[in-house]
Each structure stands twice: as C-alpha cells, then as structure tokens.
Design a protein around this motif. Structure first.
Motif, mmCIF file in Angstrom:
data_model
loop_
_atom_site.group_PDB
_atom_site.id
_atom_site.type_symbol
_atom_site.label_atom_id
_atom_site.label_comp_id
_atom_site.label_asym_id
_atom_site.label_seq_id
_atom_site.Cartn_x
_atom_site.Cartn_y
_atom_site.Cartn_z
ATOM 1 N N HIS A 1 0.845 -1.213 0.000
ATOM 2 C CA HIS A 1 0.000 0.000 0.000
ATOM 3 C C HIS A 1 0.873 1.254 0.000
ATOM 4 N N LEU B 1 -1.381 6.900 4.323
ATOM 5 C CA LEU B 1 -1.356 7.256 2.903
ATOM 6 C C LEU B 1 -1.797 8.702 2.657
ATOM 7 N N PHE C 1 -7.784 0.275 -4.158
ATOM 8 C CA PHE C 1 -7.004 1.143 -5.064
ATOM 9 C C PHE C 1 -7.689 1.222 -6.431
ATOM 10 N N CYS D 1 1.525 6.612 -6.603
ATOM 11 C CA CYS D 1 0.350 7.421 -6.977
ATOM 12 C C CYS D 1 0.471 8.854 -6.444
ATOM 13 N N LEU E 1 -4.750 5.107 -7.178
ATOM 14 C CA LEU E 1 -5.039 6.226 -6.273
ATOM 15 C C LEU E 1 -4.736 7.594 -6.883
ATOM 16 N N GLY F 1 1.006 3.251 -3.223
ATOM 17 C CA GLY F 1 0.420 4.523 -2.803
ATOM 18 C C GLY F 1 1.427 5.649 -3.024
#
Ligand code: ADP
Ligand code: GLC
Length: 480
Positions: A108, A179, A199, A115, A143, A112
């Motif tokens: 993640h 995040l 996501f 993104c 994301l 993440g």
C-alpha cells in the motif's frame, strides 16, 4: 498532447506479464501520432542503471517513510520518470512479492507512494514538462485520481486502464492516514470497497474515463461472472468505458529478424520455420519424428489461464500423436503436474518451469500451435505473437482471445479467413475437442498452410489502437 503514463512495470526493464509489454509499446505508438508520453515507474533495482545516468527533476523529503527523488531518463526509445525511493523499491526478487511468495507487507505504501508522486507531477509537472492528461494503469496506479481530487486545484483528466480486474489492491481502512488520504473520501462512491480501501475501485470511481484492453472484456466486465464485484460501478460508468485491443511491438516480435530464432523466416520463406521446430524439440527433449502438431504454452500457471484443464487433456493430446512444449511458472501444484507429465510422456511432453524471454521467442517460432485455454483473458498477448509467427492460436472464446482469433469453422474455412481455433466454455472436455480438431486440421497440410499465411498477415500492431487511445484522450481535453 502531453500524456503521463503511471504503471508498475514496463518492458524491457521490468516485466511480470503483458502489462509490461503494453506500457513499453503504447508510448512509442502514441509518439508516432504526435503525442508525447512520459512513463512514470518505480525505480526498482532493474532500473538502477538508468537512475544513475538520468537527471534529477524533483524530490520528496518524506514519501511514506523515507526520502524520494524523481529522475528523468531516456532508455529504449522511452521517456521515463523514475521514482527513486529506496525504502520502497530497492529490494531483490519479484516486484510484488517477498521471498515467501506473499505480497510485500507494505505494498500500500509502495504503490500509494507511486500514486502520490504521480499526482504531484500531474499538477506541477517535472522539469518544465506538464501533462495534459494522465493514463493510470491497473490497481497500482489507482489512487492517482484520489490524490488529485484532494488537492483542490483544477487537475488534468485521468484515464484508468484496466488490464486485469482480478487484481484490485484491497487494504484495511486503517492505512488511510499513513497514505495521507482524506477520510471524507472513504465512501462507497469513492475509495471504499466493502469496508476496505480499494485502489482500483477508487480509480474507477474517480477517474474521467475508463479503458480496458479488448472490446469483449469491456462487455464481460459488466457482468457478475467477470466484474469481480466492480460490475455495478462499471455499469453506472458504461458510457465512459471503452475496450481498446492491445497490439504488440512488431519490431521486437518479427520472425524475419528475431535474434532468438534458430532460423529467421517469413511469408516467403515459411519452410525455414521447420529449423526452429527442430531446435525447440531438442531444447525440450522431444522426439524428432512425430507426425502430429507441436503445441506450446507460454504462460503464468494460474487458474485464470485454465492450464489445469490442459493437465486433464494430455493423454488425448499424446494419443493424437501430438507434442507439447510448456514454459511457465506459478501455482506449485500446476508446476508439479506439468513436470510429472513430462516424465509420464517422455519425448511427447516437455516442461520448463521458469521465466525465459528468449526461449519464449523460439517457442513462438518453432511450434505449430499455441494453447490458451483461459477462463478469462482481458486481452492476452501470446495469441498475437502466435499469429505473427504463424503459430496458430487455439483459444478459449473469452475477452481479447475472442476478438483476435478467427475460428476455423466451416464458414470461415469456406471464406478463407480462419486464423486459429476457438472453443467455449473453458472446460477440459471442450479443450480436448479443440485439440482433436486442431490435429485433424493439421493433417490437411494445405488448409493448415493457408491458415498460417492468413494468421501472419493479420494486423497485430498498435496503429489502430494507438489512434483509439488518442480519441479517448481527445474527448477529455478542451479543443486545441
Ligand atoms: P498476462 O499478462 O495475463 O500474464 P499476457 O498474454 O497479456 O498475459 O502476457 C504475458 C506475457 O508474458 C507475454 O509477453 C508472454 O510471452 C510472457 N510470458 C508469460 N510467461 C512467460 C514465461 N514463463 N517465460 C517468458 N515469457 C513469459
Ligand atoms: C493483463 C491481462 C492480459 C493482458 C495484459 C496486458 O495481464 O491478464 O490479458 O493482455 O494485462 O493488457
């Protein structure tokens, strides 16, 4: 038009499947029709050389647990933006999985982070270059629209491309904070997927347009059997969803110039394909004097690919005097089943477990037919390589396989347009029938040779599909 691609893999640098081939090829095809594409990727160890020779164009003091740099580099005809974040990406082995074959514990943060950084580039540009539009690929880039939504300024439009909806990037909701995602976006029409952070789900909910990699898969995705829980959302967004068929890089995959072949060949020198068959048989320990066709499989060994069905058909394949060369890796029990089959049918079934790009070229060059019994297949690339190499695809009628292969039924044979074989549904019995049908066709060498020629002429490049991507982009951009 400036386009930022965001993805987790890209050939020839880092590849676990077809996504990499597509990310490596589309930017060049779009380039030839006037778009300027930069590809943003994590700087895995495989890209270290390009990070070293590139130019730093930005950075982040703390990208989810450590510093990160953005490095621009040019390699293999691609403009790359590499996210150099050692705490996230400087790890040996598989880019998604740890040494035990489990997802990296912090995927993640890793994707993440990709993104988050991509959203910064989307808004502020990098070294004077600004994208007019972002094309985010699969869950790892899902994301991007969420981060853009959070910032408040007018962000560029985002196209999400679904290469495989089976992988969605689901994480517990308590990762929202780390995040830096706004909890107010954690609703069913944005980030939430049944209590988890999704996501891909959030990308599909918040993007401006959606593409997927074949027209048939675009229709299949609207059904519960294929939509994997996202069919409702996709039905709502149906008018924004376009299926654009993948192509292949016809320079890398060209039997006339392929350096991995034992002997190059083309439409005017089809006989030379035989030298590749001889080399391939040797490589897999297969007998030389067998009358039936040599089938190949080049695949991940997973339930998606339906190769468990093939295990059941092997006695019939051998009884038809055919042979099989299989290259693949994946689920342990399937690897074992094919390794055992090679022992049970010596000289008839050959198995190599692993990942071997050069060998995959020789297999396309040396086989008569390629088997792809997928339960679902968003597009599939190996049937396209098969067409280009005159290695007739025998495929389940689903997704992109349905859209690229013309089945040798009576009508198609009469009209001289067949390029392979299709069967449905994806069951062992239907696959067995397709194998028997292929062997019968192969005995009629004149018909077979005609099919090979047509297959090799079938357009498999990117020209049409690049224009289709550009058309999707154009619809989102103000008239220029
Ligand atoms: P997917 O992305 O679902 O795995 P595709 O057909 O789109 O399926 O793409 C798979 C790509 O990976 C093709 O380029 C294929 O040649 C390659 N490939 C798959 N397995 C292997 C392997 N074991 N060795 C070499 N190449 C492989
Ligand atoms: C996915 C799909 C495959 C497709 C590839 C590239 O890996 O499984 O069908 O060809 O993405 O789009």
């Amino acid at each position: 038009m400036n386009v930022l691609f965001v993805a987790s893999e890209c050939a020839p640098f880092v590849k676990t499947g077809g996504l990499a081939d597509v990310i490596g090829a589309v930017p060049k095809a779009l380039g030839s029709i006037g778009a300027q594409v930069k590809v943003m990727l994590p700087a895995y160890p495989a890209l270290a050389m390009h990070v070293a020779s590139g130019t730093e164009v930005g950075g982040f003091g703390d990208l989810f647990g450590g510093p990160a740099r953005l490095v621009a580099a040019e390699a293999d005809g691609l403009d790359l933006l590499l996210l150099d974040a050692p705490h996230l990406f400087d790890r040996p082995g598989n880019i998604y999985l740890d040494q035990n074959g489990k997802d990296w514990f912090d995927n993640h943060l890793r994707f993440g982070g990709l993104c988050f950084a991509a959203a910064q580039v989307a808004q502020h540009g990098a070294a004077g270059w600004r994208p007019d539009l972002v094309n985010a690929h699969d869950w790892q880039a899902g994301l991007v629209p969420a981060y853009l939504r959070q910032t408040g300024v007018t962000p560029p439009p985002v196209v999400m491309t679904i290469h495989n909806i089976a992988f969605q990037g689901l994480f517990p909701q308590d990762v929202l904070e780390v995040l830096r995602l706004d909890r107010r976006l954690f609703t069913p029409d944005a980030l939430e997927f049944y209590g988890q952070l999704g996501f891909l789900k959030s990308g599909l909910a918040l993007c401006d347009a959606i593409t997927t990699v074949s027209p048939t898969y675009a229709r299949e995705l609207l059904t519960p059997d294929f939509g994997m829980g996202l069919e409702g959302l996709l039905q709502e967004r149906q008018k924004d969803l376009t299926g654009i068929l993948n192509g292949i890089d016809v320079e890398i995959w060209n039997p006339e110039t392929d350096p991995h072949l034992a002997k190059p060949y083309g439409l005017r020198s089809l006989k030379s394909k035989a030298a590749n068959k001889t080399a391939l048989r040797k490589r897999f320990g297969l007998e030389a004097a067998v009358a039936g066709p040599l089938f190949c499989v080049i695949s991940r060994l997973t339930t998606q690919k339906g190769l468990d069905l093939l295990v059941d058909c092997l006695p019939d394949l051998v009884a038809e005097d055919a042979q099989l060369a299989l290259l693949g890796s994946g689920e342990g029990w399937m690897e074992q089943a094919f390794a055992e089959a090679a022992t049970r049918f010596p000289g008839r079934v050959g198995t190599i477990i692993g990942y071997d790009e050069p060998l995959s070229h020789l297999m396309q060059g040396g086989s008569d037919a390629i088997l792809i019994p997928s339960r679902f297949e968003p597009c599939g690339l190996t049937q396209l390589y098969g067409l280009r190499y005159g290695t007739l695809p025998v495929v389940a009628r689903t997704g992109g396989l349905a859209d690229t292969v013309i089945d040798a039924n009576e009508a198609a044979l009469t009209a001289n347009c067949a390029t392979g074989l299709q069967f449905a549904p994806a069951t062992a019995e239907r696959l067995r029938q397709a194998i028997v049908r292929t062997c019968a066709l192969y005995r009629d060498q004149k018909t077979w040779a005609g099919m090979m020629r047509r297959a090799m002429r079938h357009p498999v490049g990117w020209d049409g599909s690049a224009a289709a991507y550009a058309a999707v982009y154009d619809r989102l951009l103000p008239a220029r």
